[in-house]
Design a protein around this motif. Sequence first.
Motif, mmCIF file in Angstrom:
data_model
loop_
_atom_site.group_PDB
_atom_site.id
_atom_site.type_symbol
_atom_site.label_atom_id
_atom_site.label_comp_id
_atom_site.label_asym_id
_atom_site.label_seq_id
_atom_site.Cartn_x
_atom_site.Cartn_y
_atom_site.Cartn_z
ATOM 1 N N THR A 7 13.969 -21.802 13.518
ATOM 2 C CA THR A 7 12.548 -21.595 13.235
ATOM 3 C C THR A 7 12.370 -20.364 12.361
ATOM 4 O OG1 THR A 7 12.017 -22.499 15.417
ATOM 5 C CG2 THR A 7 10.257 -21.331 14.258
ATOM 6 N N GLY A 8 11.622 -20.517 11.254
ATOM 7 C CA GLY A 8 11.361 -19.378 10.366
ATOM 8 C C GLY A 8 10.396 -19.784 9.272
ATOM 9 N N TRP A 9 9.899 -18.807 8.522
ATOM 10 C CA TRP A 9 8.977 -19.078 7.425
ATOM 11 C C TRP A 9 9.731 -19.712 6.261
ATOM 12 C CZ3 TRP A 9 4.724 -18.909 9.788
ATOM 13 C CH2 TRP A 9 4.408 -17.880 10.682
ATOM 14 N N TYR A 10 9.144 -20.733 5.702
ATOM 15 C CA TYR A 10 9.801 -21.469 4.629
ATOM 16 C C TYR A 10 9.913 -20.636 3.358
ATOM 17 C CZ TYR A 10 10.903 -25.088 1.234
ATOM 18 O OH TYR A 10 11.507 -25.822 0.245
ATOM 19 N N VAL A 11 11.045 -20.776 2.658
ATOM 20 C CA VAL A 11 11.278 -20.127 1.366
ATOM 21 C C VAL A 11 11.374 -21.225 0.313
ATOM 22 C CG1 VAL A 11 12.856 -18.707 0.001
ATOM 23 C CG2 VAL A 11 12.515 -18.203 2.423
ATOM 24 N N ASN A 12 10.400 -21.271 -0.605
ATOM 25 C CA ASN A 12 10.435 -22.320 -1.625
ATOM 26 C C ASN A 12 11.358 -21.939 -2.780
ATOM 27 O OD1 ASN A 12 8.949 -20.682 -3.481
ATOM 28 N ND2 ASN A 12 7.017 -21.378 -2.562
ATOM 29 N N ARG A 13 11.522 -22.847 -3.720
ATOM 30 C CA ARG A 13 12.476 -22.635 -4.807
ATOM 31 C C ARG A 13 12.134 -21.401 -5.642
ATOM 32 N NH1 ARG A 13 16.004 -25.580 -8.504
ATOM 33 N NH2 ARG A 13 15.812 -27.520 -7.324
ATOM 34 N N ALA A 14 10.858 -21.235 -5.999
ATOM 35 C CA ALA A 14 10.452 -20.095 -6.825
ATOM 36 C C ALA A 14 10.752 -18.781 -6.120
ATOM 37 C CB ALA A 14 8.973 -20.199 -7.172
ATOM 38 N N GLU A 15 10.450 -18.710 -4.831
ATOM 39 C CA GLU A 15 10.721 -17.488 -4.058
ATOM 40 C C GLU A 15 12.222 -17.242 -3.964
ATOM 41 O OE1 GLU A 15 6.904 -17.545 -0.976
ATOM 42 O OE2 GLU A 15 8.710 -18.717 -0.525
ATOM 43 N N PHE A 16 12.980 -18.307 -3.766
ATOM 44 C CA PHE A 16 14.434 -18.171 -3.668
ATOM 45 C C PHE A 16 15.022 -17.638 -4.966
ATOM 46 C CE2 PHE A 16 18.694 -20.005 -4.274
ATOM 47 C CZ PHE A 16 19.343 -19.497 -3.163
ATOM 48 N N GLU A 17 14.560 -18.171 -6.088
ATOM 49 C CA GLU A 17 15.085 -17.736 -7.384
ATOM 50 C C GLU A 17 14.710 -16.298 -7.707
ATOM 51 O OE1 GLU A 17 13.672 -20.776 -10.025
ATOM 52 O OE2 GLU A 17 15.278 -22.189 -9.479
ATOM 53 N N LYS A 18 13.680 -15.781 -7.049
ATOM 54 C CA LYS A 18 13.296 -14.376 -7.215
ATOM 55 C C LYS A 18 14.044 -13.456 -6.249
ATOM 56 C CE LYS A 18 8.601 -15.311 -8.934
ATOM 57 N NZ LYS A 18 7.142 -15.194 -8.638
ATOM 58 N N GLY A 19 14.871 -14.058 -5.386
ATOM 59 C CA GLY A 19 15.703 -13.248 -4.498
ATOM 60 C C GLY A 19 15.353 -13.310 -3.028
ATOM 61 N N LYS A 20 14.277 -14.004 -2.666
ATOM 62 C CA LYS A 20 13.908 -14.095 -1.262
ATOM 63 C C LYS A 20 14.850 -15.044 -0.545
ATOM 64 C CE LYS A 20 9.934 -14.851 1.801
ATOM 65 N NZ LYS A 20 8.498 -15.219 1.885
ATOM 66 N N ARG A 21 15.167 -14.736 0.714
ATOM 67 C CA ARG A 21 16.079 -15.568 1.493
ATOM 68 C C ARG A 21 15.439 -15.960 2.828
ATOM 69 N NH1 ARG A 21 17.609 -15.965 -2.787
ATOM 70 N NH2 ARG A 21 19.683 -15.613 -3.688
ATOM 71 N N PHE A 22 15.898 -17.105 3.340
ATOM 72 C CA PHE A 22 15.371 -17.608 4.601
ATOM 73 C C PHE A 22 15.738 -16.668 5.745
ATOM 74 C CE2 PHE A 22 15.851 -20.098 8.516
ATOM 75 C CZ PHE A 22 14.598 -20.692 8.605
ATOM 76 N N SER A 23 14.778 -16.418 6.621
ATOM 77 C CA SER A 23 15.013 -15.580 7.798
ATOM 78 C C SER A 23 14.422 -16.296 8.998
ATOM 79 C CB SER A 23 14.363 -14.203 7.630
ATOM 80 O OG SER A 23 14.555 -13.412 8.788
ATOM 81 N N GLY A 24 15.283 -16.727 9.913
ATOM 82 C CA GLY A 24 14.798 -17.469 11.069
ATOM 83 C C GLY A 24 15.595 -17.147 12.306
ATOM 84 N N ILE A 25 15.219 -17.794 13.406
ATOM 85 C CA ILE A 25 15.900 -17.574 14.675
ATOM 86 C C ILE A 25 16.121 -18.897 15.390
ATOM 87 C CG2 ILE A 25 14.985 -15.235 15.016
ATOM 88 C CD1 ILE A 25 12.981 -16.471 17.015
ATOM 89 N N VAL A 26 17.042 -18.872 16.337
ATOM 90 C CA VAL A 26 17.230 -19.963 17.293
ATOM 91 C C VAL A 26 16.944 -19.375 18.667
ATOM 92 C CG1 VAL A 26 18.852 -21.604 18.325
ATOM 93 C CG2 VAL A 26 18.986 -21.074 15.881
ATOM 94 N N ARG A 27 15.981 -19.942 19.379
ATOM 95 C CA ARG A 27 15.649 -19.437 20.711
ATOM 96 C C ARG A 27 16.509 -20.137 21.764
ATOM 97 N NH1 ARG A 27 11.648 -15.973 20.754
ATOM 98 N NH2 ARG A 27 10.075 -15.996 19.102
ATOM 99 N N ILE A 28 17.039 -19.341 22.671
ATOM 100 C CA ILE A 28 17.872 -19.835 23.760
ATOM 101 C C ILE A 28 17.219 -19.380 25.058
ATOM 102 C CG2 ILE A 28 20.194 -19.840 24.760
ATOM 103 C CD1 ILE A 28 21.166 -18.852 21.967
ATOM 104 N N ALA A 29 16.887 -20.315 25.931
ATOM 105 C CA ALA A 29 16.167 -19.966 27.161
ATOM 106 C C ALA A 29 16.728 -20.722 28.352
ATOM 107 C CB ALA A 29 14.685 -20.276 27.005
#
Length: 262
Positions: A7-29
């Motif tokens: 789960t994380g905020w989506y990174v589209n192609r334009a953002e990725f090409e500008k250097g942004k990267r996906f940041s998400g987590i996996v919850r374990i409960a």
Amino acid sequence: MYISPVTGWYVNRAEFEKGKRFSGIVRIATPLFGKEGFAGIISLALDARHLAGYTDHIIPTQAAPVFQADVSTGNYAFMVDHRGFVISHPNDYHIEGLYPNGTPVPALTQASSAELTKKGEEVLNLNLLSFMDPNLPEVTKDAAAGKAGVKTYKFGGHTKFVAYAPIKFFTKDTPEPGGFGWIGMGIDVENFSELAVKTTKNIDKEAKAWTTTIILILTVSVVVLFLILALLAKGITRSIEAEIPKGSEGEGHFYDDEEEDK
């Protein structure tokens, strides 16, 4: 134990090409119980970059890890969850994510592919990609059955071999035989063919060099062997001559047994 999807905020192609990267987590409960029964829940969050660490630094055609795989070569590794969604990929805009309002970005389908690609939103669910190549959902189907294998498919302008194997981590939400998902390692067929041809040429070159070397070694060995034999023969002759006193051979006509019989 409950394992959430990535789960994380989506990174589209334009953002990725500008250097942004996906940041998400996996919850374990998991629930906690005391003497009086249910006492609460303990929850942990796993940074999705730990999952990406298993794939993003691998190029299937070489042994050493890299900082980041180059997708344009067609040679890279990726990870897919039990639902068919890509959760680790060198191009982060293929990873499922959320819009700022918390709703999920839809995956590409035959009907929405052109519109979403134009927007730079290219979430991949392999179960929905039969319009690109029928073998794409087949890989997910095999992995969900707990099978490992190799298939060929077309994606992103590349004809690829992909080797895949299930991630055998089982919970109530990710049961046997498929488990958590699967790992895929793909190589571009044309690049692989070029590499194979290059390797074959190198092998032929090495073989010719070794053949020449072996022939030279054999030739030298034969010459040395004859020299050694000549020295031994000469030494033996000298030893025999030294053992026979001079003049002991006597005088007269020497003949063999056959002449005597006559």
